[in-house]
Motif scaffolding. Structure first.
Motif, PDB file in Angstrom:
ATOM      1  N   VAL A 229      -7.350  11.265  14.917  1.00 11.63           N
ATOM      2  CA  VAL A 229      -6.846  11.034  16.470  1.00 11.63           C
ATOM      3  C   VAL A 229      -5.319  11.181  16.901  1.00 11.63           C
ATOM      4  O   VAL A 229      -4.791  10.812  17.994  1.00 11.63           O
ATOM      5  N   LEU A 230      -4.413  11.744  15.832  1.00  9.67           N
ATOM      6  CA  LEU A 230      -3.095  11.810  16.067  1.00  9.67           C
ATOM      7  C   LEU A 230      -3.421  13.697  16.858  1.00  9.67           C
ATOM      8  O   LEU A 230      -1.720  13.634  17.070  1.00  9.67           O
ATOM      9  N   GLY A 231      -4.405  14.138  16.837  1.00 18.89           N
ATOM     10  CA  GLY A 231      -3.882  15.292  17.046  1.00 18.89           C
ATOM     11  C   GLY A 231      -3.699  16.493  16.397  1.00 18.89           C
ATOM     12  O   GLY A 231      -2.962  17.671  17.237  1.00 18.89           O
ATOM     13  N   GLY A 232      -3.310  15.754  15.145  1.00 22.91           N
ATOM     14  CA  GLY A 232      -2.486  17.113  14.179  1.00 22.91           C
ATOM     15  C   GLY A 232      -3.320  17.993  13.523  1.00 22.91           C
ATOM     16  O   GLY A 232      -4.456  18.023  13.632  1.00 22.91           O
ATOM     17  N   GLU A 233      -2.854  19.096  12.720  1.00 21.26           N
ATOM     18  CA  GLU A 233      -3.008  20.552  12.621  1.00 21.26           C
ATOM     19  C   GLU A 233      -4.559  19.617  10.819  1.00 21.26           C
ATOM     20  O   GLU A 233      -4.103  18.677  10.454  1.00 21.26           O
ATOM     21  N   GLY A 234      -5.534  20.828  10.552  1.00 22.67           N
ATOM     22  CA  GLY A 234      -6.671  20.865   9.270  1.00 22.67           C
ATOM     23  C   GLY A 234      -5.784  20.779   8.112  1.00 22.67           C
ATOM     24  O   GLY A 234      -4.682  21.897   8.226  1.00 22.67           O
ATOM     25  N   GLY A 235      -6.609  20.248   7.084  1.00 21.77           N
ATOM     26  CA  GLY A 235      -6.057  21.066   5.417  1.00 21.77           C
ATOM     27  C   GLY A 235      -4.989  19.969   4.778  1.00 21.77           C
ATOM     28  O   GLY A 235      -4.905  20.340   3.918  1.00 21.77           O
TER      29      GLY A 235
ATOM     30  N   THR B 276       1.699  23.167  -2.791  1.00 22.55           N
ATOM     31  CA  THR B 276       2.049  23.205  -1.429  1.00 22.55           C
ATOM     32  C   THR B 276       1.975  22.679  -0.309  1.00 22.55           C
ATOM     33  O   THR B 276       0.824  23.232  -0.268  1.00 22.55           O
ATOM     34  N   PRO B 277       2.187  22.078   0.178  1.00 17.20           N
ATOM     35  CA  PRO B 277       1.605  22.002   1.911  1.00 17.20           C
ATOM     36  C   PRO B 277       2.562  22.982   2.959  1.00 17.20           C
ATOM     37  O   PRO B 277       3.671  23.940   2.769  1.00 17.20           O
ATOM     38  N   SER B 278       1.658  22.872   4.117  1.00 16.57           N
ATOM     39  CA  SER B 278       2.527  23.418   5.374  1.00 16.57           C
ATOM     40  C   SER B 278       3.113  22.560   5.844  1.00 16.57           C
ATOM     41  O   SER B 278       2.884  21.696   6.473  1.00 16.57           O
ATOM     42  N   MET B 279       4.290  22.881   5.907  1.00 13.05           N
ATOM     43  CA  MET B 279       6.062  22.677   6.069  1.00 13.05           C
ATOM     44  C   MET B 279       5.783  22.597   8.194  1.00 13.05           C
ATOM     45  O   MET B 279       5.952  21.770   8.703  1.00 13.05           O
ATOM     46  N   LEU B 280       4.968  23.292   8.276  1.00 11.62           N
ATOM     47  CA  LEU B 280       4.547  24.017  10.076  1.00 11.62           C
ATOM     48  C   LEU B 280       3.463  22.410  10.158  1.00 11.62           C
ATOM     49  O   LEU B 280       3.495  21.600  11.118  1.00 11.62           O
ATOM     50  N   ALA B 281       2.691  22.046   9.613  1.00 14.27           N
ATOM     51  CA  ALA B 281       1.211  21.512  10.190  1.00 14.27           C
ATOM     52  C   ALA B 281       2.286  20.026   9.748  1.00 14.27           C
ATOM     53  O   ALA B 281       2.169  18.481  10.473  1.00 14.27           O
TER      54      ALA B 281
ATOM     55  N   HIS C  99       0.669  -1.333   0.164  1.00 11.55           N
ATOM     56  CA  HIS C  99       0.263  -0.251   0.045  1.00 11.55           C
ATOM     57  C   HIS C  99       0.693   1.312  -0.222  1.00 11.55           C
ATOM     58  O   HIS C  99       1.966   1.303   0.935  1.00 11.55           O
ATOM     59  N   ARG C 100       0.093   2.350  -0.854  1.00 15.77           N
ATOM     60  CA  ARG C 100       1.188   3.478  -0.962  1.00 15.77           C
ATOM     61  C   ARG C 100       0.488   4.628  -0.017  1.00 15.77           C
ATOM     62  O   ARG C 100      -0.958   4.323   0.294  1.00 15.77           O
ATOM     63  N   ILE C 101       1.361   4.868   0.643  1.00 17.54           N
ATOM     64  CA  ILE C 101       0.503   6.726   1.062  1.00 17.54           C
ATOM     65  C   ILE C 101       1.136   7.654   0.587  1.00 17.54           C
ATOM     66  O   ILE C 101       2.505   8.375   0.447  1.00 17.54           O
ATOM     67  N   GLY C 102       0.010   8.834   0.415  1.00 18.64           N
ATOM     68  CA  GLY C 102       0.362  10.012  -0.125  1.00 18.64           C
ATOM     69  C   GLY C 102      -0.403  10.648   0.748  1.00 18.64           C
ATOM     70  O   GLY C 102      -0.909  10.890   1.145  1.00 18.64           O
ATOM     71  N   ILE C 103       0.225  11.805   0.954  1.00 17.78           N
ATOM     72  CA  ILE C 103      -0.033  13.586   1.704  1.00 17.78           C
ATOM     73  C   ILE C 103      -0.562  14.225   0.752  1.00 17.78           C
ATOM     74  O   ILE C 103       0.028  14.552  -0.354  1.00 17.78           O
ATOM     75  N   VAL C 104      -2.171  14.533   0.678  1.00 17.06           N
ATOM     76  CA  VAL C 104      -3.123  15.201  -0.118  1.00 17.06           C
ATOM     77  C   VAL C 104      -3.529  16.888   0.198  1.00 17.06           C
ATOM     78  O   VAL C 104      -3.890  16.731   1.910  1.00 17.06           O
ATOM     79  N   PRO C 105      -4.126  17.284  -0.667  1.00 12.55           N
ATOM     80  CA  PRO C 105      -4.923  18.923  -0.076  1.00 12.55           C
ATOM     81  C   PRO C 105      -6.444  18.399   0.263  1.00 12.55           C
ATOM     82  O   PRO C 105      -6.936  17.665   0.111  1.00 12.55           O
ATOM     83  N   GLY C 106      -6.858  19.416   1.011  1.00 13.29           N
ATOM     84  CA  GLY C 106      -8.306  18.724   2.394  1.00 13.29           C
ATOM     85  C   GLY C 106      -8.736  17.915   2.728  1.00 13.29           C
ATOM     86  O   GLY C 106      -9.625  18.194   2.901  1.00 13.29           O
TER      87      GLY C 106
END
Length: 376
Positions: free
Chosen positions: A194-200, A247-252, A67-74
């Motif tokens: 579940v990770l308590g991370g940031e949105g977006g 462009t992702p938020s590197m802070l997130a 399985h592949r994992i990608g970070i995507v917008p929205g």
């Protein structure tokens, strides 16, 4: 209002929102790595941090190399719609809806993609009959209904020999339950649960059958740039190595890395599951001790251990707003009113980033808020 004695002890971290959820214990922005901030996400450091975030997600989830994992917008919505727009239409579609987000995917399939899906619905607090799902279709479902507190029991109802693809909106389920990845072709989630991370930002997980669909099928509708996962008929592999579509938020990203390193330090998925189960058990005890509280999901076998939705005897939406405001004004609990489209009630996040003692300490404050709202 009658003067009702307030409990002496408050939850130390009164963050019970079901998204964005509580940060991991010990979190502070000063603890985030900063080497990627202010740099291009396409620079060596940016790509390295994105790839490391993907590597951590794979490790903590125990995701197989298939399985592949990608970070995507929205956020999760963007990830799930990307999958729908890119892959549906090759065969029939069945959509399962027992809460508001499942209904959102029905709306997309019916009104936007014009697919005429088979729709299997259940009331809030219930599941449709999973044994009646036709797996010659592509099947869309939420693993854990955030707004109803109902989850699928496991993946046993998904056949290994299915013809269609399984699309799991797993945003309140990953990092909290065992997921049989051999049964999942597409899964989506966001860091904010579940990770308590940031949105977006959303995360898109593709199994080999989903990749095969992407490389063998072209939808009849146009795809916006942020939904395009192939180029020249082949999967855009860079998306799954940290080369994001936009462009992702590197802070997130750094925020998510902090949470994933925290999870790994606890012992990974098993530790996260245990924390969530302990929180849900503590809340179950609170409910069992009060005749005015109940679970919206009456079947404990399909009751969420993350987004736990509660009924309040005699309460309407206005009453719940009063309770929630009283708790917020006292700094005892934030964001505990149920989802706006759900039956009036409370919703308490019990994911792994919440401390069990804070759930325990919440009980007397629920008593106080209920009594205060009734006497107002």
């Amino acid at each position: 209002m009658t003067d009702i004695t307030k409990p002496a002890r408050k939850p130390a971290r009164p963050y019970f929102s079901s998204g964005p959820c509580a940060k991991p214990p010990g979190y502070s922005p000063e603890k985030l790595a900063t080497q990627s901030l202010g740099r291009s996400h396409r620079a060596k450091i940016g790509k390295a941090r994105l790839a490391y975030c993907i590597e951590l997600m794979r490790e903590v989830l125990g995701l197989p190399d298939t399985h592949r994992i990608g970070i995507v917008p929205g956020s999760d919505t963007g990830a799930f719609e990307m999958a729908m727009w890119s892959m549906l239409g090759a065969r029939g579609v069945t959509t399962l809806a027992w809460e508001s987000f499942g209904e959102g995917w029905v709306t997309d399939a019916v009104k936007q993609l014009k697919l005429e899906p088979t729709v299997m619905r259940a009331d809030y607090g219930q599941l449709p009959d999973l044994d009646k799902v036709d797996w010659s279709d592509d099947v869309l479902f939420t693993w854990n209904g955030t707004t109803s507190g109902v989850r699928v029991p496991d993946a046993e109802w998904i056949p290994e020999t299915r013809e269609g693809l399984s699309f799991a909106d797993a945003t309140s389920a990953v990092f909290a339950y065992d997921i049989d990845w051999t049964k999942i072709d597409v899964a989506t989630f966001s860091w904010q649960k579940v990770l308590g991370g940031e949105g977006g930002h959303g995360v898109l997980i593709l199994g080999p059958r989903a990749v095969e669909r992407l490389e063998s099928y072209t939808p009849s509708w146009p795809l916006p740039k942020v939904f395009r996962l192939t180029k020249g008929g082949k999967l855009s592999e860079g998306v799954f190595k940290g080369e994001t579509i936009n462009t992702p938020s590197m802070l997130a990203v750094e925020d998510a890395i902090f949470a994933l390193e925290w999870a790994r330090g606890l012992g990974g998925l098993d530790a996260l599951k245990a924390r969530s189960a302990a929180n849900a058990h503590a809340l179950d005890k609170i409910v069992a001790e009060r005749d005015w509280l109940g679970h919206l999901a009456t079947d404990s076998g399909t009751r969420s251990r993350t987004s736990v939705c509660l009924t309040v005897e005699g309460a309407d939406a206005d009453f719940i707003k009063k309770m929630a405001k009283l708790l917020e004004d006292e700094g005892a609990a934030y964001d505990v009113a149920g989802y706006r489209d759900a039956p009036a009630g409370l919703r308490i996040w019990c994911g792994a980033t919440v401390e069990t003692q804070d759930i325990v300490d919440l009980g007397p404050w629920l008593d106080w808020a209920y009594a205060s709202a009734k006497s107002a």
